[in-house]
Design a protein around this motif. Structure first.
Motif, mmCIF file in Angstrom:
data_model
loop_
_atom_site.group_PDB
_atom_site.id
_atom_site.type_symbol
_atom_site.label_atom_id
_atom_site.label_comp_id
_atom_site.label_asym_id
_atom_site.label_seq_id
_atom_site.Cartn_x
_atom_site.Cartn_y
_atom_site.Cartn_z
ATOM 1 N N THR A 306 72.758 46.867 -14.521
ATOM 2 C CA THR A 306 73.987 47.058 -15.293
ATOM 3 C C THR A 306 74.765 45.748 -15.421
ATOM 4 O OG1 THR A 306 74.140 49.363 -14.587
ATOM 5 C CG2 THR A 306 76.162 48.340 -15.411
ATOM 6 N N ILE A 307 74.865 45.018 -14.308
ATOM 7 C CA ILE A 307 75.552 43.715 -14.329
ATOM 8 C C ILE A 307 74.889 42.784 -15.327
ATOM 9 C CG2 ILE A 307 75.994 41.623 -12.969
ATOM 10 C CD1 ILE A 307 76.391 43.488 -10.537
ATOM 11 N N GLU A 308 73.571 42.713 -15.310
ATOM 12 C CA GLU A 308 72.845 41.822 -16.216
ATOM 13 C C GLU A 308 73.010 42.249 -17.666
ATOM 14 O OE1 GLU A 308 68.836 41.749 -14.793
ATOM 15 O OE2 GLU A 308 69.355 40.656 -12.948
ATOM 16 N N CYS A 309 72.938 43.547 -17.922
ATOM 17 C CA CYS A 309 73.095 44.063 -19.286
ATOM 18 C C CYS A 309 74.479 43.760 -19.837
ATOM 19 C CB CYS A 309 72.832 45.570 -19.298
ATOM 20 S SG CYS A 309 73.023 46.344 -20.922
ATOM 21 N N PHE A 310 75.510 44.029 -19.018
ATOM 22 C CA PHE A 310 76.884 43.801 -19.488
ATOM 23 C C PHE A 310 77.126 42.318 -19.749
ATOM 24 C CE2 PHE A 310 81.430 43.268 -19.311
ATOM 25 C CZ PHE A 310 81.906 44.395 -19.964
ATOM 26 N N ASN A 311 76.695 41.482 -18.821
ATOM 27 C CA ASN A 311 76.941 40.047 -18.977
ATOM 28 C C ASN A 311 76.139 39.439 -20.121
ATOM 29 O OD1 ASN A 311 78.755 38.547 -16.814
ATOM 30 N ND2 ASN A 311 77.848 40.341 -15.827
ATOM 31 N N GLU A 312 74.962 39.979 -20.394
ATOM 32 C CA GLU A 312 74.192 39.511 -21.551
ATOM 33 C C GLU A 312 74.956 39.784 -22.839
ATOM 34 O OE1 GLU A 312 70.019 40.637 -23.832
ATOM 35 O OE2 GLU A 312 70.193 41.012 -21.681
ATOM 36 N N LYS A 313 75.508 40.992 -22.958
ATOM 37 C CA LYS A 313 76.299 41.339 -24.142
ATOM 38 C C LYS A 313 77.577 40.495 -24.224
ATOM 39 C CE LYS A 313 73.996 44.772 -26.067
ATOM 40 N NZ LYS A 313 73.590 44.786 -27.492
ATOM 41 N N LEU A 333 80.681 42.384 -12.324
ATOM 42 C CA LEU A 333 81.390 43.156 -13.348
ATOM 43 C C LEU A 333 82.897 42.947 -13.243
ATOM 44 C CD1 LEU A 333 79.275 46.431 -13.440
ATOM 45 C CD2 LEU A 333 79.402 44.626 -15.176
ATOM 46 N N MET A 334 83.275 41.761 -12.813
ATOM 47 C CA MET A 334 84.665 41.288 -12.847
ATOM 48 C C MET A 334 84.641 40.048 -13.729
ATOM 49 S SD MET A 334 87.102 40.370 -9.627
ATOM 50 C CE MET A 334 88.829 39.921 -9.826
ATOM 51 N N CYS A 335 84.845 40.267 -15.026
ATOM 52 C CA CYS A 335 84.584 39.227 -16.023
ATOM 53 C C CYS A 335 85.825 38.926 -16.847
ATOM 54 C CB CYS A 335 83.475 39.667 -16.979
ATOM 55 S SG CYS A 335 81.986 40.268 -16.191
ATOM 56 N N GLY A 336 85.849 37.733 -17.420
ATOM 57 C CA GLY A 336 86.949 37.362 -18.291
ATOM 58 C C GLY A 336 86.533 36.344 -19.327
ATOM 59 N N LEU A 337 87.273 36.323 -20.423
ATOM 60 C CA LEU A 337 87.126 35.305 -21.458
ATOM 61 C C LEU A 337 88.480 34.652 -21.663
ATOM 62 C CD1 LEU A 337 84.987 37.161 -24.170
ATOM 63 C CD2 LEU A 337 84.175 35.530 -22.460
ATOM 64 N N ARG A 338 88.533 33.321 -21.532
ATOM 65 C CA ARG A 338 89.772 32.594 -21.794
ATOM 66 C C ARG A 338 90.004 32.517 -23.303
ATOM 67 N NH1 ARG A 338 90.396 32.818 -16.891
ATOM 68 N NH2 ARG A 338 90.126 31.103 -15.408
ATOM 69 N N THR A 339 91.166 32.977 -23.734
ATOM 70 C CA THR A 339 91.512 32.860 -25.147
ATOM 71 C C THR A 339 92.252 31.547 -25.388
ATOM 72 O OG1 THR A 339 93.595 34.051 -24.772
ATOM 73 C CG2 THR A 339 91.683 35.349 -25.463
ATOM 74 N N LYS A 340 92.283 31.133 -26.645
ATOM 75 C CA LYS A 340 92.915 29.855 -26.966
ATOM 76 C C LYS A 340 94.428 29.916 -26.862
ATOM 77 C CE LYS A 340 89.126 27.818 -29.511
ATOM 78 N NZ LYS A 340 88.674 27.080 -30.702
ATOM 79 N N ASP A 341 95.006 31.111 -26.973
ATOM 80 C CA ASP A 341 96.444 31.266 -26.723
ATOM 81 C C ASP A 341 96.766 32.737 -26.481
ATOM 82 O OD1 ASP A 341 97.264 32.629 -29.280
ATOM 83 O OD2 ASP A 341 96.626 30.727 -30.153
ATOM 84 N N GLY A 342 97.968 32.978 -25.979
ATOM 85 C CA GLY A 342 98.379 34.323 -25.617
ATOM 86 C C GLY A 342 98.521 35.263 -26.795
ATOM 87 N N ASP A 343 98.894 34.733 -27.966
ATOM 88 C CA ASP A 343 99.034 35.589 -29.151
ATOM 89 C C ASP A 343 97.692 36.192 -29.552
ATOM 90 O OD1 ASP A 343 101.743 35.161 -29.324
ATOM 91 O OD2 ASP A 343 101.575 33.493 -30.742
ATOM 92 N N ILE A 344 96.639 35.372 -29.501
ATOM 93 C CA ILE A 344 95.303 35.873 -29.821
ATOM 94 C C ILE A 344 94.912 36.976 -28.842
ATOM 95 C CG2 ILE A 344 92.836 35.274 -29.769
ATOM 96 C CD1 ILE A 344 93.575 32.576 -30.972
ATOM 97 N N LEU A 345 95.196 36.754 -27.557
ATOM 98 C CA LEU A 345 94.860 37.735 -26.531
ATOM 99 C C LEU A 345 95.524 39.074 -26.812
ATOM 100 C CD1 LEU A 345 93.652 38.572 -23.815
ATOM 101 C CD2 LEU A 345 95.612 37.499 -22.687
ATOM 102 N N PHE A 369 87.584 42.130 -18.254
ATOM 103 C CA PHE A 369 86.678 43.261 -18.343
ATOM 104 C C PHE A 369 86.378 43.756 -16.925
ATOM 105 C CE2 PHE A 369 85.998 40.517 -21.939
ATOM 106 C CZ PHE A 369 85.762 41.357 -23.023
ATOM 107 N N LEU A 370 86.687 45.037 -16.666
ATOM 108 C CA LEU A 370 86.402 45.664 -15.372
ATOM 109 C C LEU A 370 85.783 47.038 -15.623
ATOM 110 C CD1 LEU A 370 89.778 44.939 -13.507
ATOM 111 C CD2 LEU A 370 87.606 43.798 -13.071
ATOM 112 N N PRO A 371 84.603 47.105 -16.222
ATOM 113 C CA PRO A 371 84.025 48.418 -16.553
ATOM 114 C C PRO A 371 83.631 49.187 -15.308
ATOM 115 C CG PRO A 371 82.385 46.699 -16.836
ATOM 116 C CD PRO A 371 83.687 45.993 -16.547
#
Length: 394
Positions: A306-313, A333-345, A369-371
């Motif tokens: 599951t970890i590998e599948c989620f992180n691949e996506k 499965l404790m993941c994040g994406l840094r956005t370029k600014d808070g408004d986009i987030l 992401f904490l599925p």
């Protein structure tokens, strides 16, 4: 405005900026709102619903228990609490004992009390200082708010207990140690601070240094614990053995619970600490069931798949949307994406809800992401299809 919203606005203190949605049912990583709309849940109730919504095995265990007893207090022996403690300690591989409370903040309060008493009774001077990190988060009580290294969270609520010192980074901690330091308290992956993992070698060097100075290492695993990072504890990922570890969130599968576990078995004695509700028949039965489910998922390899599948996506999603994101962070499965600014987030989170997938904010610019750890491949696919639609117009 729905009836629930009207009641909430009239009778509930406005401490949450609630999203305009009311969920009424769920199954695994799928939620259903009051209008019958379905959502894929990439939040698991902020890392709590570790084995999914309405898990049948957990529900059956709870129903069986509460048909007999829900609560008697900690004045008497509680069989499922003793079993839960055994499962936690055995799964950790550490030689420890547990104290049960109701939340992560309570677990951290317990850790702080253990460290303070340890510092009081060991050493020539009173040792009471606890070093934490900037951008950390350790709870909402007065003491754990002060332990939290975020200045904006300290507004309005002082005066606070003395003795908390903040280090900018792991490598800065050594320079802050003094004769009054009793413990260092860290998250191995900062959750509210932006899904920020610590450097493994720096953490190992810190653990070795503290051991040599007889200073305690407390690891707050409220969010990282119970297989969130792929192993039962992030401490196992980092290959360290803390003196004190705190757990909560995913341990109860949705039932409130908190645990402080420690190798310091003789520091607290009867009357030093307590909890009326902590580890009662309801919460500890839920914890036993959750642990049985997740231990089996770990053993049979499903968790890793599951970890590998989620992180691949998630990797694909990140690479296809680099106009929005700068970096992928996290472990398991404790993941994040840094956005370029808070408004986009904020726009992504809002659009995602509209498209039928729930995601979280962490720090000022991290999409978190904490599925559920039991999320299926089909739910992962559907969730990423929805979030791709959510960002297509940005």
């Amino acid at each position: 405005m729905s009836n629930t919203q009207e009641l909430d606005k009239k009778y509930v203190l406005p401490t949450y900026a609630r999203a305009d949605v009311e969920f009424v049912s769920g199954e695994n990583a799928t939620l259903v709102d009051s209008n019958g709309k379905k959502y894929i849940d990439f939040t698991s109730g902020i890392g709590v619903v570790s084995v999914g919504h309405a898990n049948k095995l957990v529900n059956e265990a709870i129903c069986k228990q509460i048909s007999n007893l829900t609560h008697t207090s900690n004045l008497y022996n509680i069989a499922p609490q003793a079993k839960a403690a055994q499962k936690i300690v055995d799964t950790s591989g550490y030689e420890m004992q547990c104290f049960f409370g109701n939340s992560g903040a309570e677990a951290n309060e317990g850790a702080i009390k253990i460290a303070r008493k340890y510092g009081e009774i060991n050493g020539e001077v009173k040792r009471y200082k606890i070093i934490t990190l900037q951008h950390s988060f350790h709870g909402r009580t007065i003491t754990t708010v002060k332990a939290t290294g975020q200045a904006e969270m300290h507004n309005y609520f002082g005066p606070f207990p003395d003795g908390f010192v903040y280090a900018d980074t792991i490598s800065d901690i050594e320079g802050l140690l003094d004769s009054h330091t009793t413990a260092v308290m860290i998250e191995l992956v900062q959750g509210e601070g932006g899904v920020q993992p610590q450097d493994k070698k720096e953490v190992q060097a810190l653990a070795k240094l503290l051991k040599s100075k007889n200073i305690l290492l407390i690891v707050d695993e409220v969010q990282t614990g119970v297989y969130r990072t792929g192993k039962f504890l992030a401490s196992q990922v980092y290959e360290i053995e803390p003196d004190i570890i705190t757990l909560a969130k995913g341990l109860g599968g949705g039932v409130p619970i908190g645990v402080v576990m420690t190798s310091l078995k003789d520091v607290l004695s009867a009357g030093d600490h307590g909890s009326t509700f902590g580890g009662n028949f309801l919460s500890s039965t839920a914890a036993c069931s959750v642990l049985d489910i997740l231990n089996e998922l770990k053993r049979n390899g499903e968790l890793q798949n599951t970890i590998e599948c989620f992180n691949e996506k998630l990797d694909i999603f990140f690479k296809e949307n680099k106009k929005l994101f700068t970096k992928k962070v996290g472990i398991g499965l404790m993941c994040g994406l840094r956005t370029k600014d808070g408004d986009i987030l904020n726009k992504i989170i809002s659009n995602a809800k509209d498209e039928g997938v729930m995601v979280l904010k962490a720090g000022k610019n991290t999409l978190r992401f904490l599925p559920p750890l039991t999320i299926t491949k089909e739910e992962i696919d559907e969730g990423f299809n929805s979030i791709n639609r959510a960002v297509s117009s940005l």
